[in-house]
Design a protein around this motif. Structure first.
Motif, PDB file in Angstrom:
ATOM      1  N   TYR A 121       0.855  -1.180   0.000  1.00 13.86           N
ATOM      2  CA  TYR A 121       0.000   0.000   0.000  1.00 13.86           C
ATOM      3  C   TYR A 121       0.892   1.232   0.000  1.00 13.86           C
ATOM      4  CZ  TYR A 121      -3.179  -3.604   1.598  1.00 13.86           C
ATOM      5  OH  TYR A 121      -3.899  -4.755   1.718  1.00 13.86           O
ATOM      6  N   ASP A 122       1.128   1.806  -1.155  1.00 17.11           N
ATOM      7  CA  ASP A 122       1.961   3.003  -1.296  1.00 17.11           C
ATOM      8  C   ASP A 122       3.308   2.779  -0.615  1.00 17.11           C
ATOM      9  OD1 ASP A 122       2.623   5.530  -2.216  1.00 17.11           O
ATOM     10  OD2 ASP A 122       1.681   6.545  -0.522  1.00 17.11           O
ATOM     11  N   ARG A 123       3.547   3.356   0.551  1.00 16.28           N
ATOM     12  CA  ARG A 123       4.830   3.215   1.248  1.00 16.28           C
ATOM     13  C   ARG A 123       4.715   2.324   2.481  1.00 16.28           C
ATOM     14  NH1 ARG A 123       5.830   8.878  -0.562  1.00 16.28           N
ATOM     15  NH2 ARG A 123       7.558   8.632  -2.016  1.00 16.28           N
ATOM     16  N   ALA A 124       3.828   1.351   2.405  1.00 15.29           N
ATOM     17  CA  ALA A 124       3.637   0.405   3.502  1.00 15.29           C
ATOM     18  C   ALA A 124       3.408  -0.987   2.932  1.00 15.29           C
ATOM     19  CB  ALA A 124       2.441   0.815   4.359  1.00 15.29           C
ATOM     20  N   ALA A 125       3.687  -1.972   3.743  1.00 14.00           N
ATOM     21  CA  ALA A 125       3.418  -3.354   3.369  1.00 14.00           C
ATOM     22  C   ALA A 125       2.923  -4.081   4.611  1.00 14.00           C
ATOM     23  CB  ALA A 125       4.672  -4.034   2.829  1.00 14.00           C
ATOM     24  N   ILE A 126       1.952  -4.951   4.406  1.00  9.78           N
ATOM     25  CA  ILE A 126       1.442  -5.778   5.493  1.00  9.78           C
ATOM     26  C   ILE A 126       1.801  -7.219   5.169  1.00  9.78           C
ATOM     27  CG2 ILE A 126      -0.602  -6.611   6.714  1.00  9.78           C
ATOM     28  CD1 ILE A 126      -1.873  -3.872   6.119  1.00  9.78           C
ATOM     29  N   VAL A 127       2.444  -7.857   6.123  1.00 10.43           N
ATOM     30  CA  VAL A 127       2.841  -9.253   5.990  1.00 10.43           C
ATOM     31  C   VAL A 127       1.993 -10.058   6.958  1.00 10.43           C
ATOM     32  CG1 VAL A 127       4.709 -10.913   6.297  1.00 10.43           C
ATOM     33  CG2 VAL A 127       5.210  -8.640   5.378  1.00 10.43           C
ATOM     34  N   ARG A 128       1.380 -11.111   6.445  1.00 12.65           N
ATOM     35  CA  ARG A 128       0.622 -12.030   7.303  1.00 12.65           C
ATOM     36  C   ARG A 128       1.207 -13.415   7.093  1.00 12.65           C
ATOM     37  NH1 ARG A 128      -3.337  -8.931   4.583  1.00 12.65           N
ATOM     38  NH2 ARG A 128      -4.257  -7.371   5.941  1.00 12.65           N
ATOM     39  N   SER A 135       0.811 -10.682  12.100  1.00  8.96           N
ATOM     40  CA  SER A 135       0.710  -9.626  11.107  1.00  8.96           C
ATOM     41  C   SER A 135       1.818  -8.627  11.397  1.00  8.96           C
ATOM     42  CB  SER A 135      -0.665  -8.957  11.209  1.00  8.96           C
ATOM     43  OG  SER A 135      -0.780  -7.923  10.273  1.00  8.96           O
ATOM     44  N   GLN A 136       2.556  -8.262  10.364  1.00  8.29           N
ATOM     45  CA  GLN A 136       3.609  -7.257  10.477  1.00  8.29           C
ATOM     46  C   GLN A 136       3.264  -6.082   9.577  1.00  8.29           C
ATOM     47  OE1 GLN A 136       7.078  -9.376   9.122  1.00  8.29           O
ATOM     48  NE2 GLN A 136       7.562 -10.119  11.170  1.00  8.29           N
ATOM     49  N   VAL A 137       3.549  -4.883  10.045  1.00  8.34           N
ATOM     50  CA  VAL A 137       3.385  -3.682   9.241  1.00  8.34           C
ATOM     51  C   VAL A 137       4.775  -3.099   8.998  1.00  8.34           C
ATOM     52  CG1 VAL A 137       2.401  -1.363   9.097  1.00  8.34           C
ATOM     53  CG2 VAL A 137       1.102  -3.205  10.206  1.00  8.34           C
ATOM     54  N   GLY A 143       5.247  -2.440  13.245  1.00  8.33           N
ATOM     55  CA  GLY A 143       4.348  -3.102  14.172  1.00  8.33           C
ATOM     56  C   GLY A 143       4.225  -4.581  13.882  1.00  8.33           C
ATOM     57  N   ILE A 144       3.928  -5.313  14.936  1.00 14.90           N
ATOM     58  CA  ILE A 144       3.697  -6.753  14.818  1.00 14.90           C
ATOM     59  C   ILE A 144       2.615  -7.126  15.825  1.00 14.90           C
ATOM     60  CG2 ILE A 144       5.546  -7.342  16.436  1.00 14.90           C
ATOM     61  CD1 ILE A 144       6.179  -9.761  14.639  1.00 14.90           C
ATOM     62  N   GLN A 145       1.713  -7.997  15.416  1.00 15.12           N
ATOM     63  CA  GLN A 145       0.647  -8.451  16.306  1.00 15.12           C
ATOM     64  C   GLN A 145       0.518  -9.959  16.184  1.00 15.12           C
ATOM     65  OE1 GLN A 145      -3.012  -6.284  16.116  1.00 15.12           O
ATOM     66  NE2 GLN A 145      -3.937  -7.495  17.750  1.00 15.12           N
TER      67      GLN A 145
END
Length: 120
Positions: free
Chosen positions: A69-76, A97-99, A111-113
């Protein structure tokens, strides 16, 4: 771009597995925050300092999904590990989930959850 985040995610796992606090300091954003399965939170300093009491014996990642997402990535993904906490061995299985965010000096984990999975 997908390869970069996948490589950084792997570098993070390797740093965790080998308690490489210097590498963790580089990979984590200054305002990093983790949220554990029971809602507890650790900032960057606390996350790195936990290495004194927590150590991975093994760490495997599966079901990897990366979204940009633009300048972000979400890893699951799903992680299964063996670790010690203050000398006590434990087996862990969780979905996480990592941001990741893109900053002027490169990508950082912001972030990580965690969410535990039932034992299978």
């Amino acid at each position: 771009m997908t390869t970069d985040i996948r490589q950084l995610r792997q570098a993070f796992d390797d740093a965790e597995l080998h308690a490489d606090t210097d590498r963790l300091h580089t990979l984590l954003a200054d305002d990093f925050m983790s949220i554990g399965e029971r809602g507890f939170q650790l900032d960057k300093r606390q996350w790195i300092e936990r290495q004194a009491d927590f150590a991975y014996l093994s760490l495997e990642t599966a079901e990897l999904d990366v979204r940009y997402y633009d300048r972000a990535a979400i890893v699951r993904c799903v992680q299964r590990s063996r670790a010690t906490w203050r000398g006590e061995v434990m087996t862990l299985a969780g979905r996480l989930s990592q941001v990741w965010i893109e900053l002027p000096d490169g990508w950082r984990l912001a972030g990580i959850q965690f969410s535990s999975l039932d034992a299978a």
